[in-house]
Design a protein around this motif. Structure first.
Motif, PDB file in Angstrom:
ATOM      1  N   VAL A 141       0.843  -1.196   0.000  1.00 49.27           N
ATOM      2  CA  VAL A 141       0.000   0.000   0.000  1.00 49.27           C
ATOM      3  C   VAL A 141       0.882   1.251   0.000  1.00 49.27           C
ATOM      4  O   VAL A 141       0.625   2.224  -0.717  1.00 49.27           O
ATOM      5  CB  VAL A 141      -0.951  -0.006   1.219  1.00 49.27           C
ATOM      6  N   ASP A 142       1.967   1.223   0.805  1.00 48.31           N
ATOM      7  CA  ASP A 142       2.887   2.366   0.848  1.00 48.31           C
ATOM      8  C   ASP A 142       3.512   2.607  -0.514  1.00 48.31           C
ATOM      9  O   ASP A 142       3.649   3.753  -0.952  1.00 48.31           O
ATOM     10  CB  ASP A 142       3.985   2.127   1.891  1.00 48.31           C
ATOM     11  N   LEU A 143       3.908   1.527  -1.193  1.00 49.93           N
ATOM     12  CA  LEU A 143       4.538   1.669  -2.506  1.00 49.93           C
ATOM     13  C   LEU A 143       3.582   2.310  -3.497  1.00 49.93           C
ATOM     14  O   LEU A 143       3.945   3.208  -4.260  1.00 49.93           O
ATOM     15  CB  LEU A 143       5.003   0.297  -3.027  1.00 49.93           C
ATOM     16  N   VAL A 144       2.337   1.845  -3.484  1.00 54.89           N
ATOM     17  CA  VAL A 144       1.360   2.354  -4.440  1.00 54.89           C
ATOM     18  C   VAL A 144       1.101   3.839  -4.195  1.00 54.89           C
ATOM     19  O   VAL A 144       0.953   4.629  -5.123  1.00 54.89           O
ATOM     20  CB  VAL A 144       0.051   1.533  -4.331  1.00 54.89           C
ATOM     21  N   ALA A 145       1.071   4.243  -2.917  1.00 61.81           N
ATOM     22  CA  ALA A 145       0.758   5.637  -2.584  1.00 61.81           C
ATOM     23  C   ALA A 145       1.975   6.549  -2.687  1.00 61.81           C
ATOM     24  O   ALA A 145       1.837   7.769  -2.666  1.00 61.81           O
ATOM     25  CB  ALA A 145       0.168   5.702  -1.176  1.00 61.81           C
ATOM     26  N   SER A 146       3.184   5.945  -2.804  1.00 66.06           N
ATOM     27  CA  SER A 146       4.414   6.744  -2.814  1.00 66.06           C
ATOM     28  C   SER A 146       4.574   7.499  -4.128  1.00 66.06           C
ATOM     29  O   SER A 146       3.849   7.246  -5.091  1.00 66.06           O
ATOM     30  CB  SER A 146       5.619   5.821  -2.612  1.00 66.06           C
TER      31      SER A 146
ATOM     32  N   GLN B 222       4.119   7.901 -10.008  1.00 64.85           N
ATOM     33  CA  GLN B 222       4.713   8.100 -11.335  1.00 64.85           C
ATOM     34  C   GLN B 222       4.322   6.961 -12.269  1.00 64.85           C
ATOM     35  O   GLN B 222       3.956   7.183 -13.424  1.00 64.85           O
ATOM     36  CB  GLN B 222       6.237   8.158 -11.218  1.00 64.85           C
ATOM     37  N   VAL B 223       4.429   5.735 -11.747  1.00 68.77           N
ATOM     38  CA  VAL B 223       4.088   4.577 -12.581  1.00 68.77           C
ATOM     39  C   VAL B 223       2.628   4.646 -13.010  1.00 68.77           C
ATOM     40  O   VAL B 223       2.287   4.466 -14.175  1.00 68.77           O
ATOM     41  CB  VAL B 223       4.359   3.261 -11.817  1.00 68.77           C
TER      42      VAL B 223
ATOM     43  N   TYR C 157       0.773   5.141 -16.910  1.00 70.21           N
ATOM     44  CA  TYR C 157      -0.200   4.252 -17.538  1.00 70.21           C
ATOM     45  C   TYR C 157      -1.542   4.932 -17.765  1.00 70.21           C
ATOM     46  O   TYR C 157      -2.516   4.288 -18.116  1.00 70.21           O
ATOM     47  CB  TYR C 157      -0.394   2.984 -16.682  1.00 70.21           C
ATOM     48  N   GLY C 158      -1.602   6.226 -17.569  1.00 70.58           N
ATOM     49  CA  GLY C 158      -2.815   6.960 -17.939  1.00 70.58           C
ATOM     50  C   GLY C 158      -3.720   7.302 -16.782  1.00 70.58           C
ATOM     51  O   GLY C 158      -4.804   7.850 -16.984  1.00 70.58           O
TER      52      GLY C 158
END
Lengths: 262, 272
Positions: free
Chosen positions: A241-246, A251-252, A256-257
């Motif tokens: 969850v932290d990675l996704v919100a970071s 940026q990723v 992807y739109g």
């Protein structure tokens, strides 16, 4: 005559026991050892997140050696229902807040859901645009066979809202279970047009022609993510969850739109 | 040859536990899910839900398409079975093998295959669409086609079996009395194959009614046009699980009712 019957039934019982025990062995070994045994992070995510999460998987697995991230990409409502029915999952990411709320209401989320992106609808057609769709209101002409998501899925709910805004009353020829199924109907040429997210249109690249919908800004869906209470890997779930919100995750997603969170 | 002293099933009806235990387990596996459906059904809200137009639409569509598909199976399958059972046409084994394929093919794979043949960009479908604007996917006719595809093998095999066991000499007798081949088929072969036709038709109808994978893949899902009962159950799963249970119960009751009626009427009557 007794021997073979006993033998086969005995084999069946042993097989069943082994199948039932398999899951338990994995989780106990993951709890006991930190680095030596490979651990699995199970993520259920809306199908629109397939490509973005696929890329984040590589980052996560590189940062956390010995961890294997496994996904199930499907309609958000399907996944939410599976979680409610007791599926063993660590993290759930849905394509709108309402679907996540159904899981929150069952006290199955370990932390407050985090909105990590937004998604916008667009109209896509097969590359040659056989029905000459120039704008979303062309869907109302009665000459266009188009596909949308079922109203209970996040993309379907947003489509209904968008149709209300632009004044389209025509009915689709089919309601698909999730947004990627709608995209498939368009890329295979079975329908003249479909309502998908801009991220899906981008993922399909040359397999579709995109017809922009300016009013789609008024019918955005917020993508939300939450770790679950019954997670077998709660620490890994939090880390994901932290990675996704970071910033890196953002940026990723943007590449992807996806749009930034509200 | 060594034998146990006690007989397998004595006159007092005592059954060996080695058979009883697996049999009971098998029965439990089949019965418990049905019991679960009945127990978990939303009985208190039943009257409101059953009146829901979407439920009635799905049920009507299911009954209509299953019956239409069974008629197609009869019209297409009986002659096919006759070809296999009564002629010495070359390539019969290959034909029989091909006919059996939909039986073992996963239904969703059948749906994909139907798309490649009859979809808008399909091998045959493209011609139909470009020339006449005809389209099978997303139409009720497409549902019937998908159901016929999966149900036809049942009918063909049942009728072929019946024809094989019926005495072919009756056909020869009819020929010597001056009947044409078509007359013989209509008035001698078909009546003799009636039990096979009946049981094949019932099987085909039940298979068509329950068809899901090929229908949703090939015909899509839209209320009133292509959303049959199984598709309606699937659709309800994610929005309203109680509704899914109710739809499942309705389908179960309808299926059991029709199968029960047909069994008594056709199979016992034709046993003579």
């Amino acid at each position: 005559m007794r021997g073979p019957v006993l033998g086969w039934s005995g084999l069946a019982v042993v097989a069943l026991l082994l199948a039932g025990c398999g899951g338990d062995d994995d989780s106990t070994s993951a709890e006991n050892s930190s680095d030596s045994e490979p651990s699995t992070l199970t993520v259920f995510a809306a199908s629109s997140l397939t490509d973005a999460f696929g890329e984040l998987e590589k980052t996560f697995e590189a940062d956390n050696s010995g961890v294997d991230v496994e996904f199930s990409f499907d309609s958000s409502s399907t996944l939410a229902e599976q979680v409610i029915q007791g599926a063993p999952v660590d993290v759930l990411a849905t394509a709108d807040e309402a679907t996540m709320q159904s899981v929150v209401d069952e006290d199955l989320t370990a932390a407050d859901p985090v909105a990590f992106a937004q998604n916008k609808l667009t109209v896509v057609t097969p590359p040659d645009n056989p029905a000459d769709v120039g704008s979303i209101t062309d869907l109302d002409t009665g000459k266009v066979d188009f596909a949308i998501c079922v109203p209970d899925a996040p993309c379907g709910a947003a489509t209904e809202k968008l149709f209300g805004i632009v004044g389209v009353t025509a009915e689709p020829v089919t309601e698909e279970d999730n947004v990627r199924d709608v995209l498939t109907k368009v890329t295979t040429g079975e329908v003249d047009a479909g309502l998908v997210y801009v991220s899906d249109a981008q993922a399909a690249a040359d397999d579709v022609t995109e017809v922009e919908v300016p009013e789609a800004d008024q019918a955005l869906n917020a993508d939300v993510i939450a770790p679950l209470t019954d997670a077998a890997e709660p620490d890994l779930a939090e880390a994901w969850v932290d990675l996704v919100a970071s910033d890196q995750g953002q940026q990723v997603l943007e590449s992807y739109g996806f749009l930034p969170p509200p | 040859m060594a034998r146990t002293v006690r007989p397998i099933a004595s006159a007092t009806g005592r059954l060996p536990w080695q058979l009883l235990v697996p049999a009971a387990a098998g029965l439990a596996l089949l019965v418990l899910p049905l019991v679960g459906l009945v127990v978990r059904a939303p009985w208190s809200t039943l009257p409101d839900r059953v009146g829901d137009p979407e439920v009635r639409e799905a049920l009507q569509l299911s009954l209509l398409t299953a019956t239409a598909a069974t008629c197609c199976c009869l019209v297409l399958g009986a002659p096919l079975a006759w070809l296999l059972a009564r002629t010495t046409m070359p390539g019969r084994r290959a034909v029989r093998a091909v006919i059996t394929v939909p039986l073992v093919l996963p239904p969703v794979v059948g749906g994909v295959a139907l798309l490649t043949a009859f979809g808008r960009e399909g091998v045959v479908g493209q011609l139909g669409y470009d020339a006449f604007g005809l389209r099978l996917p997303f139409t009720t006719l497409g549902v019937v086609v998908a159901q016929t595809f999966v149900a036809l093998p049942f009918l063909v095999l049942a009728v072929e079996g019946a024809l094989r066991s019926a005495d072919p000499r009756f056909d020869d007798l009819a020929a010597t009395l001056g009947a044409s081949r078509w007359q013989t088929f209509r008035r001698v072969t078909l009546p003799l194959a009636a039990p096979g036709l009946a049981s094949g038709a019932v099987l085909a109808w039940a298979r068509a009614l329950g068809e899901f994978g090929a229908t949703i893949t090939f015909a899509g899902s839209f209320p009133g046009t292509t959303r049959t009962m199984p598709l309606a159950v699937y659709n309800a799963l994610n929005s309203d699980f109680d509704s899914a249970i109710l739809l499942s119960l309705v389908l179960l009751v309808v299926s059991i009712a029709v199968l029960g009626l047909l069994r008594d009427r056709w199979l016992t009557g034709a046993a003579g």
